[in-house]
Design a protein around this motif. Structure first.
Motif, short mmCIF file in Angstrom:
data_model
loop_
_atom_site.label_atom_id
_atom_site.label_comp_id
_atom_site.label_asym_id
_atom_site.label_seq_id
_atom_site.Cartn_x
_atom_site.Cartn_y
_atom_site.Cartn_z
N GLU A 147 0.83 -1.21 0.00
CA GLU A 147 0.00 0.00 0.00
C GLU A 147 0.86 1.26 0.00
O GLU A 147 0.52 2.25 -0.65
N ALA A 148 1.96 1.22 0.73
CA ALA A 148 2.86 2.38 0.82
C ALA A 148 3.82 2.45 -0.37
O ALA A 148 4.65 3.36 -0.43
N LYS A 149 3.70 1.50 -1.27
CA LYS A 149 4.56 1.42 -2.47
C LYS A 149 6.04 1.30 -2.09
O LYS A 149 6.91 1.92 -2.70
N LEU A 150 6.29 0.49 -1.05
CA LEU A 150 7.66 0.26 -0.59
C LEU A 150 8.05 -1.21 -0.71
O LEU A 150 9.13 -1.60 -0.26
N ALA A 151 7.19 -2.00 -1.31
CA ALA A 151 7.48 -3.42 -1.47
C ALA A 151 8.47 -3.62 -2.61
O ALA A 151 8.50 -2.85 -3.56
N HIS A 177 10.88 -2.27 -5.59
CA HIS A 177 11.21 -0.87 -5.37
C HIS A 177 12.38 -0.76 -4.41
O HIS A 177 12.45 -1.48 -3.44
N ALA A 178 13.26 0.14 -4.70
CA ALA A 178 14.37 0.42 -3.79
C ALA A 178 14.18 1.86 -3.33
O ALA A 178 14.71 2.79 -3.92
N PRO A 179 13.36 2.05 -2.29
CA PRO A 179 13.02 3.41 -1.91
C PRO A 179 14.20 4.21 -1.39
O PRO A 179 15.10 3.67 -0.75
N ASP A 180 14.15 5.45 -1.68
CA ASP A 180 15.14 6.42 -1.23
C ASP A 180 14.97 6.61 0.29
O ASP A 180 13.89 6.47 0.83
N VAL A 181 16.05 6.95 0.97
CA VAL A 181 16.03 7.16 2.42
C VAL A 181 15.01 8.24 2.78
O VAL A 181 14.33 8.14 3.81
N ASN A 182 14.88 9.26 1.94
CA ASN A 182 13.92 10.34 2.21
C ASN A 182 12.49 9.84 2.16
O ASN A 182 11.64 10.31 2.92
N VAL A 183 12.21 8.90 1.28
CA VAL A 183 10.86 8.33 1.18
C VAL A 183 10.55 7.55 2.46
O VAL A 183 9.45 7.65 3.01
N LYS A 221 3.74 -1.22 11.13
CA LYS A 221 4.20 -0.34 10.05
C LYS A 221 5.63 0.13 10.31
O LYS A 221 6.45 0.16 9.40
N PHE A 222 5.90 0.49 11.56
CA PHE A 222 7.24 0.98 11.90
C PHE A 222 8.29 -0.08 11.62
O PHE A 222 9.33 0.20 11.00
N ASP A 223 8.03 -1.31 12.06
CA ASP A 223 8.98 -2.40 11.83
C ASP A 223 9.12 -2.71 10.34
O ASP A 223 10.21 -3.08 9.88
N ALA A 224 8.04 -2.55 9.60
CA ALA A 224 8.13 -2.75 8.15
C ALA A 224 9.10 -1.75 7.53
O ALA A 224 9.89 -2.11 6.64
N LEU A 225 9.08 -0.51 8.02
CA LEU A 225 10.00 0.50 7.50
C LEU A 225 11.44 0.20 7.90
O LEU A 225 12.37 0.45 7.12
#
Length: 173
Positions: A31-35, A38-44, A124-128
């Motif tokens: 849902e957060a488009k972080l799966a 994707h290699a999300p940027d640290v800022n994201v 959610k926090f642990d997912a991040l």
């Protein structure tokens, strides 16, 4: 007021592949488009962490108000009992019944609801934190636990301060 303490479970996502994550964690990351892939940027990741932290604070407002209200009612009742206002047996029984009702609301509703709010946040926090791990295989599970705890502590401290500030405002108001 001494705020209720929330003790999260240990960080348990170290070394897991996406498909090994709990389903709720996978859903959140999708849902957060972080799966992956994707290699999300640290800022994201930081922006998402801020977003869920703000949502936690908002979710706790009603719960904090219920805790403060219950405490205030108990203080008033204790003061009334101390000054001897309910001197008759019937009034004392009513006061004890009211206290039992407040205790039941606290233990049966308000504190369990608070824990559910925190548990949903921690998922959610642990997912991040798990997303942070991608590409950093040289970190140990203990390193990730420390990293998570360092990120989490100010957020949990803030929620406690938020409750204490509300309590102080109501008492002083």
């Amino acid at each position: 007021m001494i705020p209720p303490v929330y003790e999260p479970l240990r960080y348990a996502l170290s070394g897991l592949d996406f498909t090994q994550l709990p389903v709720c964690t996978q859903q959140y990351l999708q849902e957060a488009k972080l799966a992956p892939p994707h290699a999300p940027d640290v800022n994201v990741i930081s922006a998402e962490r801020l977003k869920i932290s703000m949502a936690l604070s908002s979710s706790l407002i009603k719960n904090d108000m219920a805790l403060v209200e219950l405490r205030l009612e108990t203080v008033v009742m204790a003061s009334d009992l101390e000054t001897g206002i309910p001197s008759q047996d019937d009034l004392q029984r009513d006061a004890l019944a009211a206290q039992e009702c407040r205790l039941q609301k606290l233990l049966g509703n308000v504190l369990p609801e608070r824990e559910l709010i925190f548990n949903a946040f921690i998922i959610k926090f642990d997912a991040l934190v798990w997303v942070d791990q991608q590409g950093r295989e040289h970190y140990t599970p203990e390193d990730w636990q420390r990293h998570r705890d360092e990120l989490l502590k100010p957020i949990l401290d803030n929620t406690s301060q938020q409750l204490v500030a509300l309590d102080t405002a109501v008492i002083d108001g």
